[in-house]
Design a protein around this motif. Structure first.
Motif, PDB file in Angstrom:
ATOM      1  N   TYR A 263      -8.427  10.547 -28.190  1.00  0.00           N
ATOM      2  CA  TYR A 263      -8.091  10.914 -29.620  1.00  0.00           C
ATOM      3  C   TYR A 263      -9.333  11.004 -30.466  1.00  0.00           C
ATOM      4  CZ  TYR A 263      -3.174  10.228 -28.186  1.00  0.00           C
ATOM      5  OH  TYR A 263      -2.121  10.234 -27.224  1.00  0.00           O
ATOM      6  N   GLN A 264      -9.141  11.803 -31.406  1.00  0.00           N
ATOM      7  CA  GLN A 264     -10.246  11.868 -32.559  1.00  0.00           C
ATOM      8  C   GLN A 264      -9.501  11.556 -33.721  1.00  0.00           C
ATOM      9  OE1 GLN A 264     -11.695  15.498 -34.309  1.00  0.00           O
ATOM     10  NE2 GLN A 264     -13.827  15.010 -33.556  1.00  0.00           N
TER      11      GLN A 264
ATOM     12  N   ARG B  70     -16.867  22.089 -25.954  1.00  0.00           N
ATOM     13  CA  ARG B  70     -18.049  21.026 -25.931  1.00  0.00           C
ATOM     14  C   ARG B  70     -17.716  19.616 -25.748  1.00  0.00           C
ATOM     15  NH1 ARG B  70     -19.615  19.691 -30.614  1.00  0.00           N
ATOM     16  NH2 ARG B  70     -17.806  20.259 -31.797  1.00  0.00           N
ATOM     17  N   PHE B  71     -16.212  19.300 -25.753  1.00  0.00           N
ATOM     18  CA  PHE B  71     -15.593  18.055 -25.616  1.00  0.00           C
ATOM     19  C   PHE B  71     -15.072  18.155 -24.003  1.00  0.00           C
ATOM     20  CE2 PHE B  71     -15.001  15.889 -29.662  1.00  0.00           C
ATOM     21  CZ  PHE B  71     -15.525  16.823 -30.490  1.00  0.00           C
ATOM     22  N   SER B  72     -15.753  17.338 -23.363  1.00  0.00           N
ATOM     23  CA  SER B  72     -15.160  17.163 -21.708  1.00  0.00           C
ATOM     24  C   SER B  72     -15.069  15.829 -21.531  1.00  0.00           C
ATOM     25  CB  SER B  72     -16.357  17.879 -20.922  1.00  0.00           C
ATOM     26  OG  SER B  72     -17.590  17.200 -21.144  1.00  0.00           O
TER      27      SER B  72
ATOM     28  N   GLU C 184      -7.974  16.765 -15.513  1.00  0.00           N
ATOM     29  CA  GLU C 184      -7.378  16.803 -16.929  1.00  0.00           C
ATOM     30  C   GLU C 184      -6.060  17.402 -16.884  1.00  0.00           C
ATOM     31  OE1 GLU C 184     -10.224  18.697 -20.097  1.00  0.00           O
ATOM     32  OE2 GLU C 184      -8.501  20.046 -20.118  1.00  0.00           O
ATOM     33  N   ARG C 185      -5.209  16.677 -17.676  1.00  0.00           N
ATOM     34  CA  ARG C 185      -3.533  17.197 -17.484  1.00  0.00           C
ATOM     35  C   ARG C 185      -3.173  17.800 -18.446  1.00  0.00           C
ATOM     36  NH1 ARG C 185      -2.567  17.072 -12.061  1.00  0.00           N
ATOM     37  NH2 ARG C 185      -3.579  15.326 -10.896  1.00  0.00           N
ATOM     38  N   GLN C 186      -3.571  17.588 -19.846  1.00  0.00           N
ATOM     39  CA  GLN C 186      -3.281  17.905 -20.970  1.00  0.00           C
ATOM     40  C   GLN C 186      -4.586  18.275 -21.888  1.00  0.00           C
ATOM     41  OE1 GLN C 186       0.570  17.167 -23.202  1.00  0.00           O
ATOM     42  NE2 GLN C 186       0.995  15.782 -21.497  1.00  0.00           N
ATOM     43  N   ARG C 187      -4.466  19.161 -22.751  1.00  0.00           N
ATOM     44  CA  ARG C 187      -5.625  19.373 -23.594  1.00  0.00           C
ATOM     45  C   ARG C 187      -5.059  19.558 -25.011  1.00  0.00           C
ATOM     46  NH1 ARG C 187     -11.194  19.833 -22.558  1.00  0.00           N
ATOM     47  NH2 ARG C 187     -12.323  20.484 -24.390  1.00  0.00           N
ATOM     48  N   GLY C 188      -5.713  19.173 -26.053  1.00  0.00           N
ATOM     49  CA  GLY C 188      -5.414  19.477 -27.401  1.00  0.00           C
ATOM     50  C   GLY C 188      -6.343  20.622 -27.966  1.00  0.00           C
ATOM     51  N   ASN C 189      -6.201  20.922 -29.082  1.00  0.00           N
ATOM     52  CA  ASN C 189      -6.981  22.042 -29.520  1.00  0.00           C
ATOM     53  C   ASN C 189      -8.753  21.585 -29.779  1.00  0.00           C
ATOM     54  OD1 ASN C 189      -7.634  24.605 -30.509  1.00  0.00           O
ATOM     55  ND2 ASN C 189      -6.814  24.077 -32.655  1.00  0.00           N
TER      56      ASN C 189
ATOM     57  N   PHE D 275      -7.481  15.261 -24.992  1.00  0.00           N
ATOM     58  CA  PHE D 275      -7.103  15.518 -23.721  1.00  0.00           C
ATOM     59  C   PHE D 275      -6.605  14.127 -23.195  1.00  0.00           C
ATOM     60  CE2 PHE D 275     -12.032  16.145 -23.194  1.00  0.00           C
ATOM     61  CZ  PHE D 275     -12.313  14.586 -23.042  1.00  0.00           C
ATOM     62  N   GLN D 276      -5.939  14.298 -21.923  1.00  0.00           N
ATOM     63  CA  GLN D 276      -5.408  13.403 -21.125  1.00  0.00           C
ATOM     64  C   GLN D 276      -5.872  13.601 -19.589  1.00  0.00           C
ATOM     65  OE1 GLN D 276      -1.072  13.274 -19.644  1.00  0.00           O
ATOM     66  NE2 GLN D 276      -1.233  11.869 -21.597  1.00  0.00           N
TER      67      GLN D 276
END
Lengths: 112, 114
Positions: free
Chosen positions: B35-36, B63-65, B54-59, B47-48
């Motif tokens: 989380y940010q 650049r975020f990996s 990676e199973r889920q990703r937010g918006n 993300f999770q």
């Protein structure tokens, strides 16, 4: 859109007094609701968690209530202490994908 | 049990640089979420990971990996840092069978981008 709104944004009370924080949500379908306490610059710590069938849950001086019909929750703090000064965040989980939706929190300050 | 640990505690980077944050989950947990949290805001899901994917990703932009290792620890990588990436980055661990019911947060990494 799934949202969690908290009020008030900030609250200042005298040590020893009680207070109640509010959380309204539009998250659907609902899985559970959790209240976290977050000290400045630290990670959130879970206080209580309630599922659909639970109306109230206590953890020491913290008591959370849930009305799933009106989609409202409250966190009541009894006999506040200086160490209760923190942000309190309401988090609601979407049933199915287990996605957490966070409120922006209530900043509580306890003054001596 | 040390709970969820994160490193480093604080980090200062310059715009355009890359950063890697690390997280070790609580013992018995196999799922890591990142989380940010900007100042004065609630955490935003990035993300999770579980089973090293990676199973889920937010918006969040590409650049975020991230990455998850066989021992369930995880890394968050941010490339081409922007001033707006300055935030507290939180890692939370859980077991995949009870992700929302038992999610424990680490102390966070404070990233400052100048």
């Amino acid at each position: 859109k799934n949202q969690v709104e908290q009020s008030p944004q900030s609250l200042i009370i005298l040590e020893g007094k009680n207070c109640t924080l509010q959380c309204n949500y539009t998250v659907s379908p609902f899985s559970n609701l959790r209240w976290y306490k977050q000290d400045t610059g630290r990670g959130p710590v879970s206080l209580t968690i309630m599922t659909f069938s639970e109306n109230t849950k206590s953890n020491g001086r913290y008591t959370a209530t849930l009305d799933a019909d009106t989609k409202q929750s409250s966190l009541h703090i009894t006999a506040s202490q200086l160490s209760d000064s923190a942000s309190y965040i309401c988090v609601v989980t979407v049933f199915g994908n287990e996605k957490l939706t966070f409120g922006t929190g209530t900043r509580l300050t306890i003054i001596p | 049990d040390a709970g969820v640990t994160q490193s480093p505690t604080h980090l200062i980077k310059t715009r355009g640089q890359q950063v890697t944050l690390r997280c070790s989950p609580k013992s018995g947990h196999d799922t890591v979420s990142w989380y940010q949290q900007a100042l004065g805001q609630g955490p935003q899901f990035i993300f999770q990971y579980y089973e090293e994917e990676e199973r889920q990703r937010g918006n969040f932009p590409d650049r975020f990996s991230g990455h998850q290792f066989p021992n369930y620890s995880s890394e968050l990588n941010v490339n081409a840092l922007l001033l707006g990436d300055s935030a507290l980055y939180l890692c939370a661990s859980s077991h995949r069978t009870s992700v929302s019911y038992e999610q424990y947060f680490g102390p966070g990494t404070r990233l400052t981008v100048t």
